[in-house]
Design a protein around this motif. Structure first.
Motif, PDB file in Angstrom:
ATOM      1  N   ILE A 193       0.862  -1.173   0.000  1.00 46.02           N
ATOM      2  CA  ILE A 193       0.000   0.000   0.000  1.00 46.02           C
ATOM      3  C   ILE A 193       0.904   1.231   0.000  1.00 46.02           C
ATOM      4  N   ASP A 194       0.594   2.192  -0.845  1.00 48.72           N
ATOM      5  CA  ASP A 194       1.444   3.381  -0.945  1.00 48.72           C
ATOM      6  C   ASP A 194       1.428   4.179   0.353  1.00 48.72           C
ATOM      7  N   PRO A 195       2.545   4.804   0.701  1.00 49.82           N
ATOM      8  CA  PRO A 195       2.604   5.624   1.920  1.00 49.82           C
ATOM      9  C   PRO A 195       1.534   6.704   1.979  1.00 49.82           C
ATOM     10  N   LYS A 196       1.180   7.295   0.829  1.00 49.60           N
ATOM     11  CA  LYS A 196       0.189   8.378   0.842  1.00 49.60           C
ATOM     12  C   LYS A 196      -1.160   7.895   1.364  1.00 49.60           C
ATOM     13  N   ILE A 197      -1.477   6.604   1.145  1.00 51.30           N
ATOM     14  CA  ILE A 197      -2.741   6.048   1.619  1.00 51.30           C
ATOM     15  C   ILE A 197      -2.655   5.725   3.108  1.00 51.30           C
ATOM     16  N   LEU A 198      -1.564   5.125   3.538  1.00 55.87           N
ATOM     17  CA  LEU A 198      -1.398   4.781   4.947  1.00 55.87           C
ATOM     18  C   LEU A 198      -1.265   6.025   5.817  1.00 55.87           C
ATOM     19  N   ASP A 199      -0.519   7.018   5.338  1.00 52.68           N
ATOM     20  CA  ASP A 199      -0.246   8.196   6.155  1.00 52.68           C
ATOM     21  C   ASP A 199      -1.455   9.112   6.299  1.00 52.68           C
ATOM     22  N   LYS A 200      -2.379   9.060   5.362  1.00 46.79           N
ATOM     23  CA  LYS A 200      -3.544   9.944   5.416  1.00 46.79           C
ATOM     24  C   LYS A 200      -4.788   9.226   5.937  1.00 46.79           C
ATOM     25  N   ALA A 201      -4.600   8.030   6.483  1.00 47.04           N
ATOM     26  CA  ALA A 201      -5.741   7.289   7.029  1.00 47.04           C
ATOM     27  C   ALA A 201      -6.027   7.717   8.463  1.00 47.04           C
ATOM     28  N   ASN A 202      -6.010   9.021   8.682  1.00 46.91           N
ATOM     29  CA  ASN A 202      -6.341   9.571  10.004  1.00 46.91           C
ATOM     30  C   ASN A 202      -7.610  10.415   9.943  1.00 46.91           C
ATOM     31  N   THR A 203      -8.345  10.286   8.839  1.00 44.60           N
ATOM     32  CA  THR A 203      -9.629  10.951   8.658  1.00 44.60           C
ATOM     33  C   THR A 203     -10.610   9.929   8.101  1.00 44.60           C
ATOM     34  N   PRO A 204     -11.918  10.177   8.182  1.00 46.26           N
ATOM     35  CA  PRO A 204     -12.880   9.239   7.596  1.00 46.26           C
ATOM     36  C   PRO A 204     -12.617   8.957   6.119  1.00 46.26           C
ATOM     37  N   VAL A 205     -12.341   9.987   5.334  1.00 40.64           N
ATOM     38  CA  VAL A 205     -12.069   9.794   3.909  1.00 40.64           C
ATOM     39  C   VAL A 205     -10.807   8.961   3.715  1.00 40.64           C
ATOM     40  N   GLY A 206      -9.764   9.286   4.492  1.00 37.11           N
ATOM     41  CA  GLY A 206      -8.514   8.549   4.380  1.00 37.11           C
ATOM     42  C   GLY A 206      -8.662   7.088   4.773  1.00 37.11           C
ATOM     43  N   LYS A 207      -9.439   6.810   5.799  1.00 34.05           N
ATOM     44  CA  LYS A 207      -9.646   5.427   6.246  1.00 34.05           C
ATOM     45  C   LYS A 207     -10.440   4.632   5.206  1.00 34.05           C
ATOM     46  N   LYS A 208     -11.399   5.282   4.560  1.00 31.14           N
ATOM     47  CA  LYS A 208     -12.156   4.600   3.513  1.00 31.14           C
ATOM     48  C   LYS A 208     -11.275   4.291   2.308  1.00 31.14           C
ATOM     49  N   ASP A 209     -10.375   5.211   1.968  1.00 36.16           N
ATOM     50  CA  ASP A 209      -9.440   4.961   0.868  1.00 36.16           C
ATOM     51  C   ASP A 209      -8.525   3.789   1.200  1.00 36.16           C
ATOM     52  N   LEU A 210      -8.091   3.717   2.451  1.00 34.38           N
ATOM     53  CA  LEU A 210      -7.239   2.619   2.882  1.00 34.38           C
ATOM     54  C   LEU A 210      -7.995   1.294   2.809  1.00 34.38           C
ATOM     55  N   LEU A 211      -9.233   1.277   3.285  1.00 39.29           N
ATOM     56  CA  LEU A 211     -10.033   0.067   3.251  1.00 39.29           C
ATOM     57  C   LEU A 211     -10.275  -0.375   1.810  1.00 39.29           C
ATOM     58  N   ARG A 212     -10.534   0.581   0.933  1.00 37.35           N
ATOM     59  CA  ARG A 212     -10.771   0.263  -0.479  1.00 37.35           C
ATOM     60  C   ARG A 212      -9.528  -0.376  -1.102  1.00 37.35           C
ATOM     61  N   ALA A 213      -8.349   0.168  -0.798  1.00 42.54           N
ATOM     62  CA  ALA A 213      -7.113  -0.394  -1.324  1.00 42.54           C
ATOM     63  C   ALA A 213      -6.872  -1.808  -0.793  1.00 42.54           C
ATOM     64  N   TYR A 214      -7.176  -2.020   0.483  1.00 38.79           N
ATOM     65  CA  TYR A 214      -6.990  -3.336   1.105  1.00 38.79           C
ATOM     66  C   TYR A 214      -7.930  -4.362   0.478  1.00 38.79           C
ATOM     67  N   PHE A 215      -9.190  -3.995   0.302  1.00 38.38           N
ATOM     68  CA  PHE A 215     -10.157  -4.850  -0.389  1.00 38.38           C
ATOM     69  C   PHE A 215      -9.664  -5.210  -1.790  1.00 38.38           C
ATOM     70  N   HIS A 216      -9.284  -4.178  -2.523  1.00 35.70           N
ATOM     71  CA  HIS A 216      -8.906  -4.318  -3.930  1.00 35.70           C
ATOM     72  C   HIS A 216      -7.757  -5.312  -4.109  1.00 35.70           C
ATOM     73  N   GLU A 217      -6.697  -5.105  -3.329  1.00 35.97           N
ATOM     74  CA  GLU A 217      -5.526  -5.969  -3.494  1.00 35.97           C
ATOM     75  C   GLU A 217      -5.779  -7.372  -2.957  1.00 35.97           C
ATOM     76  N   SER A 218      -6.623  -7.502  -1.935  1.00 36.66           N
ATOM     77  CA  SER A 218      -6.961  -8.831  -1.427  1.00 36.66           C
ATOM     78  C   SER A 218      -7.662  -9.658  -2.497  1.00 36.66           C
ATOM     79  N   ALA A 219      -8.472  -8.992  -3.320  1.00 38.70           N
ATOM     80  CA  ALA A 219      -9.142  -9.689  -4.415  1.00 38.70           C
ATOM     81  C   ALA A 219      -8.130 -10.231  -5.419  1.00 38.70           C
ATOM     82  N   HIS A 220      -7.016  -9.517  -5.594  1.00 38.40           N
ATOM     83  CA  HIS A 220      -5.956  -9.996  -6.489  1.00 38.40           C
ATOM     84  C   HIS A 220      -5.178 -11.155  -5.872  1.00 38.40           C
ATOM     85  N   VAL A 221      -4.662 -10.924  -4.662  1.00 36.90           N
ATOM     86  CA  VAL A 221      -3.646 -11.826  -4.114  1.00 36.90           C
ATOM     87  C   VAL A 221      -4.236 -13.080  -3.474  1.00 36.90           C
TER      88      VAL A 221
END
Length: 255
Positions: A193-221
């Motif tokens: 996960i890119d640092p920009k996503i992890l570092d900005k997951a301190n707001t509701p929008v940032g946490k949702k972006d982080l969750l979306r990235a985690y979901f997305h890559e889990s579907a791949h791997v």
């Protein structure tokens, strides 16, 4: 300060031999001097002040800056990186697996792990709240794959890593995370996960972006699911691709 890597360019000397008959050009031989090649890296530095009274610093001697605030979208001018480092070359390696090496990814910090867990607990939509039958079924699978990745990372081997830099491969759409390969329950793969996503997951929008990235890559791997990287499909939120459409286009899986 967050350094966002933009791209790298490789420069080499070119030798051109021209053959003439009189003043008529018969042909040319072009070759590259590999020993002359060098890389130039480009990035922009974002400054997140600790308080509203803290001033944005000037250019840092020896590389870094000029710095700009997170809300200043007009002055993200690429800066030449004068710091000698091979870290920025990760995106230019030939294969995904090559880009998942010790120079390109690092272990999640304790704060990273806390933010991931917080995003899962707070912003994952309960299945009973998803009224569309197809979306509910796809979100159910995404949750299954995500939990499998989390448990495997905790009990066996870490599948989730932090990217060493924010990165964009020139031949691909910008991304928030990237998997090493397509995997399955029998042979899961890693992703970062890119640092920009992890570092900005301190707001509701940032946490949702982080969750979306985690979901997305889990579907791949873990789920073995793929999607097209065409500009049209990405812009539509993968509207034509099962599972990814429920995550991006309809946002059914996330509160």
């Amino acid at each position: 300060m967050i350094r966002h890597y933009l791209w790298s360019i490789r420069y080499c000397d070119q030798d051109v031999k021209s053959y003439y008959q009189g003043d008529v050009l018969l042909g040319q031989e072009v070759s590259w001097d590999e020993e002359s090649c060098f890389w130039v890296h480009y990035f922009w530095d974002e400054w997140e002040p600790g308080s509203t009274d803290e001033e944005i610093p000037g250019t840092y001697p020896g590389g870094g800056g000029p710095f700009h605030s997170p809300t200043d979208d007009q002055h993200r001018t690429p800066t030449i990186d004068t710091v000698p480092s091979d870290d920025h070359l990760c995106e230019h390696l030939d294969s995904l697996k090559q880009r998942h090496n010790a120079n390109c990814v690092i272990s999640l910090s304790r704060l990273d792990s806390i933010r991931i867990q917080d995003s899962l607990v707070v912003y994952m939509r309960p299945l009973y709240q998803i009224t569309d039958t197809l979306a509910r079924r796809e979100c159910d699978s995404l949750q299954t794959w995500m939990y499998a990745v989390r448990d495997f990372s905790r009990d066996t081997f870490p599948l989730v890593w932090r990217g060493r830099t924010d990165s964009v491969k020139a031949t691909k759409q910008p991304h928030d995370a990237e998997s090493a390969d397509t995997g399955s329950a029998a042979g899961p793969q890693t992703f970062h996960i890119d640092p920009k996503i992890l570092d900005k997951a301190n707001t509701p929008v940032g946490k949702k972006d982080l969750l979306r990235a985690y979901f997305h890559e889990s579907a791949h791997v873990w789920g073995g699911r793929m999607h097209s990287d065409s500009q049209q499909e990405v812009a539509s939120g993968y509207a034509n691709t099962p599972y990814f459409r429920s995550l991006h286009a309809s946002a059914a899986c996330i509160l």
